[in-house]
Design an enzyme around this catalytic site. Structure first.
Site, mmCIF file in Angstrom:
data_model
loop_
_atom_site.group_PDB
_atom_site.id
_atom_site.type_symbol
_atom_site.label_atom_id
_atom_site.label_comp_id
_atom_site.label_asym_id
_atom_site.label_seq_id
_atom_site.Cartn_x
_atom_site.Cartn_y
_atom_site.Cartn_z
ATOM 1 N N ASP A 193 -1.598 7.143 6.162
ATOM 2 C CA ASP A 193 -2.748 6.031 5.764
ATOM 3 C C ASP A 193 -2.842 5.256 6.944
ATOM 4 O O ASP A 193 -2.347 4.398 7.585
ATOM 5 C CB ASP A 193 -2.107 5.043 4.672
ATOM 6 N N LYS A 210 -12.613 -1.380 7.420
ATOM 7 C CA LYS A 210 -12.126 -2.356 8.520
ATOM 8 C C LYS A 210 -12.471 -2.080 9.850
ATOM 9 O O LYS A 210 -13.451 -2.553 10.220
ATOM 10 C CB LYS A 210 -10.469 -2.355 8.563
ATOM 11 N N TRP A 236 1.072 -1.265 -0.046
ATOM 12 C CA TRP A 236 0.006 -0.041 -0.039
ATOM 13 C C TRP A 236 0.843 1.196 0.082
ATOM 14 O O TRP A 236 0.430 2.254 -0.856
ATOM 15 C CB TRP A 236 -0.995 0.069 1.323
#
Ligand SMILES: Cc1ncc(COP(=O)(O)O)c(C=O)c1O
Length: 355
Positions: free
Chosen positions: A166, A190, A99
């Protein structure tokens, strides 16, 4: 059979969040209309956004001068919006996984990108620590929890330049010092909501400093000015996010979420370290509380598929590791009850007795 949902994302949500959202989809606030068929400008919906923003600020203790946005596009669109809005000449990135790398790739279209450190050489099993952040970079980008590899930066870093994070997979799992960041973003799927909404916490006075022309929809200022209502926002996921925020508050806030996360992670890591058949993959000091990754010990390697089948038959869901690393990954987000973690531990112990 009871299912224990260890999915990495979209993932487990508190039962009442699902029930309340399901109820609103059938009948929103007794209006006789579904949440799916009302305007985002309906008078009953604005309070949903307002309360979600207020709870975000309250739960994370967000200081004055920051805005909370609910956008579309996922964390992946933020990989591009961050440099669009903040990168004038140069940005620094910490490469802690796929990511982070994807975020770096987008930034390269806007200016110079410095990779200050990387753990790619060891398949991202640790978070690099000895590095220098260039003082003349516009910002330093980190990924606080590396969902695929199970590593986590559990503290807010002290850095001499603005930090962008992030926090897709660990937001609301510990208190954070928001004043250390100019931007925190993540996909909500999430710890917050179903997929479809992205949260962004942005420092207002960090905006407007780049000289480029930013397309309207990609300009954070547009969404700050529009209160996340410049265009049609993801109404259903925002409603679900509000239910989760209420749940976090009622359960005792992020401090309590952190206590539970530590308790669950300690239980599972203790079993991984004790059980002769399994080995943890992340460096101990960087172990994630959210995504707990492990593999079969080398002498039991051929039993990987057997354990997966054994655990699946006992109700474990989503414990297969990411396709790029293999093995197992048990995601233990806020909504994951301790009992489910215990059920997985029981499975590991039973399996060990059989071999
Ligand atoms: C840490 C992290 N960042 C970014 C992403 C990408 O998020 P999205 O699918 O919302 O674009 C994910 C997805 O799992 C993630 O775990």
């Amino acid at each position: 059979m009871k299912k224990h949902n260890f999915n990495a994302g979209p993932s487990i949500l508190p039962r009442e969040v699902i029930e309340n959202t399901a109820q609103a989809i059938l009948d929103f606030n007794g209006s006789g209309l579904s949440l799916m068929e009302i305007s985002h400008r309906a008078k009953d919906f604005q309070p949903v956004v307002d309360e979600a923003v207020a709870l975000f600020k309250e739960l994370l203790n967000i200081p004055e001068g920051y805005s909370v946005l609910f956008l579309g596009g996922g964390a992946s669109l933020e990989f591009c919006m961050v440099p669009f809005n903040f990168l004038e000449k140069k940005a620094a990135y910490l490469n802690t996984g796929v990511w982070a790398k994807k975020a770096m790739k987008e930034a390269k279209a806007f200016g110079e990108v410095i990779e200050v450190a990387s753990s790619a050489e060891s398949t991202y099993t640790y978070i690099p620590k000895d590095y220098t952040v260039p003082a003349d970079a516009d910002y330093f980008h980190i990924t606080t929890n590396n969902t695929i590899y199970g590593t986590e930066l559990k503290e807010d870093l002290d850095v001499n330049i603005p930090v962008v994070a992030d926090m897709s997979s660990d937001i609301f799992s510990r208190p954070i010092d928001v004043s250390k960041y100019i931007c925190i973003y993540g996909g909500a799927q999430k710890n917050l909501a179903p997929s479809g909404v992205t949260f962004v916490i942005v420092k207002n006075d960090a905006l407007g400093k780049v000289s480029r022309n930013i397309p309207t929809m990609l300009n954070y200022q547009t969404h700050v000015d529009g209160g996340s209502m410049f265009n049609t926002p993801p109404v259903v996921p925002i409603y679900a996010a509000l239910q989760t925020l209420r749940w976090i508050k009622a359960e005792g806030g992020v401090k309590e979420m952190e206590r539970r996360a530590i308790e669950k992670a300690d239980m599972l890591y203790a079993e991984i370290d004790r059980n002769k058949m399994f080995v943890g993959t992340a460096a101990k000091e960087d172990r994630s509380r959210m995504n707990i990754c492990f593999v079969m010990a080398p002498e039991y390697k051929e039993l990987e598929a057997d354990f997966l089948k054994f655990a699946t038959e006992r109700g474990m869901v989503g414990i297969k590791g990411h396709r790029s690393v293999g093995g197992f990954r048990a995601s233990c987000y806020n909504a994951m009850p301790k009992e489910s973690v215990q059920a997985l531990i029981d499975c590991m112990q039973e399996f060990e007795k059989l071999h």
